[in-house]
Enzyme design. Sequence first.
Site, mmCIF file in Angstrom:
data_model
loop_
_atom_site.group_PDB
_atom_site.id
_atom_site.type_symbol
_atom_site.label_atom_id
_atom_site.label_comp_id
_atom_site.label_asym_id
_atom_site.label_seq_id
_atom_site.Cartn_x
_atom_site.Cartn_y
_atom_site.Cartn_z
ATOM 1 N N CYS A 38 -3.162 4.339 -4.827
ATOM 2 C CA CYS A 38 -3.975 5.526 -4.571
ATOM 3 C C CYS A 38 -3.557 6.594 -5.697
ATOM 4 C CB CYS A 38 -3.423 6.457 -3.447
ATOM 5 S SG CYS A 38 -1.532 6.911 -3.275
ATOM 6 N N ASP A 72 0.943 -1.224 -0.050
ATOM 7 C CA ASP A 72 -0.004 0.233 -0.097
ATOM 8 C C ASP A 72 0.703 1.261 0.077
ATOM 9 O OD1 ASP A 72 -1.864 2.026 0.295
ATOM 10 O OD2 ASP A 72 -2.636 1.406 2.160
#
Length: 449
Positions: free
Chosen positions: A404, A377
């Site tokens: 993201c 992540d």
Amino acid sequence: MEPLRKNTAHTLRFQGYTAEGMGVARLEGRVVFVPGVISGELWEVLLVKVSKNVIWGKGVKLLEPSPERVQADCPLAGRCGGCQYRHMTYAEELRAKRARVQDALKRLGGVDVPVPPVLGAEAPLRYRNKVQFPVADGKIGFYRARSHQVIDAEDCLLQPEQTAEIRRTVLEWMQEFHIPAYNETARRGLVRHLYVRTNRKGQALCCLVICGKELPHGPELVRRLQEKTPGLAGVVVNFNLRDTNVILGEEFQTLWGRADLEEELCGLTFRLSVPSFFQVNRDQTQRLYQLALEFAGLTGAETVLDLYCGIGSITLVLARQAKRVIGAEIVPEAVENAKENARNNGISNAEFFLGDAGKIAARLAEERLCPQVVVVDPPRKGLAEETPEIIAGMGPERVVYVSCDPATLARDVKRFGVLGYTVQRVQPVDLFPRTAHVETCVLLQRGTV
């Protein structure tokens, strides 16, 4: 043909969006970017900046509006740099985000896989549990788009109403007691930022970031916040005396109450201090983490490596269905928070290491760690160039990539493809409604075609 010039007007049909949410059109072989338009619309556009390959423009007259166009519900729309999609329906926003993920994977990643519709938020308003207001020139608000000019923001539809009340109280306190805002050009003044964190219980933690060694009239501020803010849990001062764009300094002082809040996520409890990283949209984060857990395909027998683990939120979700989970994180405070969160939730099969994700992975690989699943992540810049090869060298069956930024996701997916990992599933999730950001969860499988 006469060359294209600045301050000339042209009629353009828009087809698609940039990663920042601007509309895209073409003019004489060049790409034109214009904010505030919708794909399919016809506009009269004034050229603002003309370069060899790219043109930036401003919509001056809408000739054919899209049926997806709506009246912006925020008075700061178009001035504040926070939201990019307030002029369109939420359905059109989700379509734009899906297209962005699909385009990045195909064009940059060389992967032509079906991308399902984005998982939209049931509550696209008032979802943010954290806000950092810059303070300048008697204003507390947000930066104007692409600038450091602060515009007043009496309210923000992404923040809880409680946050707006705290902002008003702090501004009134500054005005009454003549507390100066910090001027970053002159490097004078005191208050740099107002930081507010809230939780699902309606509690709020207020922090003033100051360029000084003490906060004058602190008791008066505390008393006013107590009177005006039901659910106020604590008032904290952060001292940041450096000439930097980094918001928080390293030293904190609690003026009143607690210095942290408790939040629940996926059935786990987390303690969040001011500097703790925690996703700002709790409800959508739960959906994202449940996806990561589903993609991991755990049976209870696996060893899982979680890189960029932060305060351990994904790590601890995984730990409940794995044999062993190892988290790696470069921020010391986050690692300490992760260890504390594991203890507070009675989880004993999770361990955490401090350091760069790639270096930790390389060290564990040298120690012959062979995780069946690796979860990453990373921040917006994605994985370091050498990290996919290090991960692949450990031989995991599955890699779950939580991203993201679709562009760096696509780049890294391409790197994993060279190493024998192919994309099996993709699912975008909208953690930041009304902004151009989109999160994506991807499952990469070893040795499959």
